[in-house]
Every structure is written in C-alpha cells, then in structure tokens.
Scaffold this active site. Sequence first.
Site, PDB file in Angstrom:
ATOM      1  N   GLY A 186       2.106  -1.771  -7.441  1.00 33.88           N
ATOM      2  CA  GLY A 186       2.504  -2.120  -6.079  1.00 33.88           C
ATOM      3  C   GLY A 186       1.306  -2.206  -5.154  1.00 33.88           C
ATOM      4  N   GLY A 188       0.311  -2.639  -0.606  1.00 28.88           N
ATOM      5  CA  GLY A 188       0.803  -2.698   0.772  1.00 28.88           C
ATOM      6  C   GLY A 188      -0.348  -2.630   1.738  1.00 28.88           C
ATOM      7  N   GLY A 189      -0.021  -2.362   2.996  1.00 20.81           N
ATOM      8  CA  GLY A 189      -1.032  -2.361   4.036  1.00 20.81           C
ATOM      9  C   GLY A 189      -2.065  -1.261   3.874  1.00 20.81           C
ATOM     10  N   PHE A 190      -1.706  -0.178   3.182  1.00 26.33           N
ATOM     11  CA  PHE A 190      -2.620   0.946   3.050  1.00 26.33           C
ATOM     12  C   PHE A 190      -3.423   0.897   1.758  1.00 26.33           C
ATOM     13  CE2 PHE A 190       0.399   2.517   6.150  1.00 26.33           C
ATOM     14  CZ  PHE A 190      -0.430   3.149   7.057  1.00 26.33           C
ATOM     15  N   GLY A 191      -3.146  -0.055   0.878  1.00 26.61           N
ATOM     16  CA  GLY A 191      -3.888  -0.137  -0.370  1.00 26.61           C
ATOM     17  C   GLY A 191      -2.984  -0.475  -1.534  1.00 26.61           C
ATOM     18  N   LYS A 192      -3.483  -0.214  -2.750  1.00 27.67           N
ATOM     19  CA  LYS A 192      -2.754  -0.538  -3.973  1.00 27.67           C
ATOM     20  C   LYS A 192      -2.300   0.740  -4.677  1.00 27.67           C
ATOM     21  CE  LYS A 192      -5.234  -4.886  -4.779  1.00 27.67           C
ATOM     22  NZ  LYS A 192      -6.095  -5.656  -5.725  1.00 27.67           N
ATOM     23  N   VAL A 193      -1.227   0.603  -5.477  1.00 27.78           N
ATOM     24  CA  VAL A 193      -0.679   1.750  -6.200  1.00 27.78           C
ATOM     25  C   VAL A 193      -0.735   1.466  -7.694  1.00 27.78           C
ATOM     26  CG1 VAL A 193       1.299   3.278  -6.512  1.00 27.78           C
ATOM     27  CG2 VAL A 193       0.850   2.269  -4.264  1.00 27.78           C
ATOM     28  N   LYS A 206      -2.318   6.095  -5.323  1.00 33.09           N
ATOM     29  CA  LYS A 206      -2.482   5.153  -4.224  1.00 33.09           C
ATOM     30  C   LYS A 206      -3.958   5.056  -3.879  1.00 33.09           C
ATOM     31  CE  LYS A 206      -0.822   6.139  -0.081  1.00 33.09           C
ATOM     32  NZ  LYS A 206       0.140   6.274   1.031  1.00 33.09           N
ATOM     33  N   ASP A 303       7.912   5.702  10.050  1.00 30.96           N
ATOM     34  CA  ASP A 303       7.926   4.500   9.219  1.00 30.96           C
ATOM     35  C   ASP A 303       8.987   4.602   8.130  1.00 30.96           C
ATOM     36  OD1 ASP A 303       7.099   1.941   8.664  1.00 30.96           O
ATOM     37  OD2 ASP A 303       5.437   2.540   7.367  1.00 30.96           O
TER      38      ASP A 303
END
Length: 450
Positions: A186, A188-193, A206, A303
């Site tokens: 996955g 998103g805005g904070f990075g990859k998982v 993460k 959030d």
Amino acid sequence: MMLETTEVRKMDATLKFELVNLLDINDSWKSLMATVTVDCDPTKGRKYTFDHLKLIEMASQTQRRSCSEIFLEEWGTSGRIRPNLKILKDLLFELKLIRAAECVASKITDKPIGDTLETSMNILETDEFINNYNSEDCKSTLFAHQLETRLILNDDQINTRFEKIKLPYKYLSNATNGFSDSCLIGSGGFGKVFKAKLIDQIVAIKLMEKIIEEKDFKQYLNEIDIVLKFKHDNLLPLIAISYDEQPCVVYAFMENGSLLDCIACKNRSSLLDWKLRIKIATDVASGLVYLHTAFETPFIHRDIKSANILLDNKFIAKIGDFGLTRIGDHTMTSVVLGTSAYMSPEAFRGDISMKIDVFSFGVVLLELLTGLPPYDEYRTGCDLLTHISEIEYSIEELLDKRAGYWNYSIAIKVYDLANLCAATKIRRPFMHGQEGVYESLKNIQSEIDV
C-alpha cells in the site's frame, strides 16, 4: 528419555515448560542468547547481537508470550546446524545455570534408542532476516545516524525514550528485500507500506518520506509518543520504529487489509455481509470511545476514515494512522489537516474537538451502508455525504445489495445514526455516554444477536 542429539526444537512439552520457567528467572535466557554461536561452532563467533535481544522482547510484548519460549523457538529453528539438547545442556552448565542444566540433563541420555539416529544437520533452514544482518556495519551506521539525530533535535533523551521499540533501518530493509515492490502492499500521503517477517511475526512496515527538518522529525515522533500510550483491542498495535536512516513505523500485519478495500472488494473473493459491517462499526466506535475517554485529556484522531480502519484475520477492526492526533477536548489551529470527504465544516475552520471524529465516523457508517466510495469526482456531489443529500435516494436504493438482504429496520437505525453523526456540531452526539454513538450501535447489535 530423549537422546542428547535430539534437537532443541523437538524437546518434549514437559521439558520445554520446565526449562522456559527456569530461564525466565532473572532473565537467564539473555545470558544463554549471548553465548550462542553461529552454527553451534565456537570458532564462528556469536550468533546474536543486542538488537536481536530487543526483537525477542518486542515479540514477547506483542504476542504476550515468554521471552524464553520465543528465544528457544528462534534458536532451535534457524541456522545451517540446529542446536541439540547436549549443546543446550553444556551451555547451561558453562553459564552456571545449574537448575536449568540439571533439568535438561535429567531428561536426556547418550544411549541410542532403537535404530533412531537424530542429527542437528538435517535441513538447511536459515532465518534470512537474521543471517543477512551484518552487526558491525549496522552498529556503526546506527551510531552515526543517532548522533546526527541528536544534533538536529538537540535532545539527548530521544534514544532512551524509544529504546525498547527502536530497530535499525538495515533490519527492516533486509526484511523487505530492500523495500522491494514485491513486498509493497500500500501507499499514501505519508509513505509506502511493506509486508515483512520479523522473527516469527508478519508485520506491516510503513516507510515514511525522508525527514530532514527538526519540525518534521518531531511530527513523526508525535505518532509514536501517542500510540505507545494506547492499549485497546480496536487500536492498531505498534511493534517498533526506526529513525537512523529513513523513518519507519512497524505495526502488526492486518490480514484483511483496510475497510475501504474490503468494501470495494479489492483483492478479495468475498464481501462483507451487512451483519459484519455493523459489527465492524461497533468495533470502531469502541476504539473511538477509548481515545476520547480513557485518559485525563481526550485524544482526537482527526483522520477517521475507512482507509485508516484495518481488519485482522477475524475481521476485528483496528483504528490506525495516528499521525494527525491532537490532545485536548477543544483546540483551535490555523493548520487544516485531514481528508476532506470526512471533515466536518468546523474542522475546515481549524475548530478541533471530539465532535470532528464523530462526523468522520458518520461518513464511515454511510460507506458501510451504501458500499459507495467516500469520494468520486464523476458523480453528483463528489463526496459521499453531499452525493446522498443531493440525490433523493430511498433507503432501499442506497443499501449495498452485495452485503446480502439487509434487515430494513436495522438499516434505518444505522442510517439515522449516520445522519445524526454528520449533523451540525451542536446536534452531533459524542461517541461515549448513554446517548452516545457507541451505545446506540451496541443496542442495534443486540437486536441482531437475538
């Protein structure tokens, strides 16, 4: 009796139980772990480092198992040559752990039993995560980056604050094949998982964007400080962090992914039925009540959304991603953060209170009812709440038919509750209390369970 050549991993349950209890005394397992050598060969050097010991301790906390038990399983199942009971006994005597050594000695014999011949060299089964780790290289790299971090933050206490959960970046890189796309699950805005295996536990790592500035680094540590306070079945448990190179956060892996993907049926052959959807909503509400009430000062998530609600192998919901969490029942801020489709009108003005989590939860309820995505630029009223209010749907038309045959009476109650959560701030209920959202959902759940 067992043979001396019986592998440690194959010791009988009685011996294992007694040995684990003895090694737990004064953390004697640590002395044993520090003495173990590579492939049981004294000429090859120590197999484990201090960082490996910390991994065992973290695994013990998350799995709620004895450190001694986890260590014996790890040692007994890794390496080219597996340890046998004679090696274990000799090490225990060498360490003067007499009670443990005599416990092992009393259960083994050097005489063959029938035609059985056991050896500790039968199968090559190496733990790649541990064997790929070059301790000296990593120690020097870690020291350099820790020193750099202390200079940036001017905070000598940072390492002691997170000592128990800190892991070297190289560990995590090795576990994900250098953060390879083959491990990516996955982004998103904070990075990859990334999905990985640390010792015997599957985790989600993460990987944050590289952080340089002091304020950004402190924002990253905000999530860590907050999550470490939480102990609740419906909050995603934190396992470890790393900050010597790129910052990383390690969580327990949730087998069924995010609620957003489950509703959309991404990578799944089955759908969430309507009863399970209400159970998931009740789980999330329970987690929010904990955040809002378990501490002297409430924690406001800011959030709440289906993408931040994760489901384990039993579809128990866990709230994750606490990077935007604010402390305090009511605060004002000039910085507007969050996901717009889930944000209440006052949140856009920087008015932060527990009620903004309630509003966001109302949108999640609508997702569960309708199966529609929270935002779609191609439909009337792009965000879900506006779309439903602008199109005069009947409740029958709104319900997601993929969830099965809904109980109409219950669906109406959930729909009314969702609308109440999304009402103006003054009309909006709290998550907690006799008139709160959680109690309402528990009452609805009790009707289903009858």
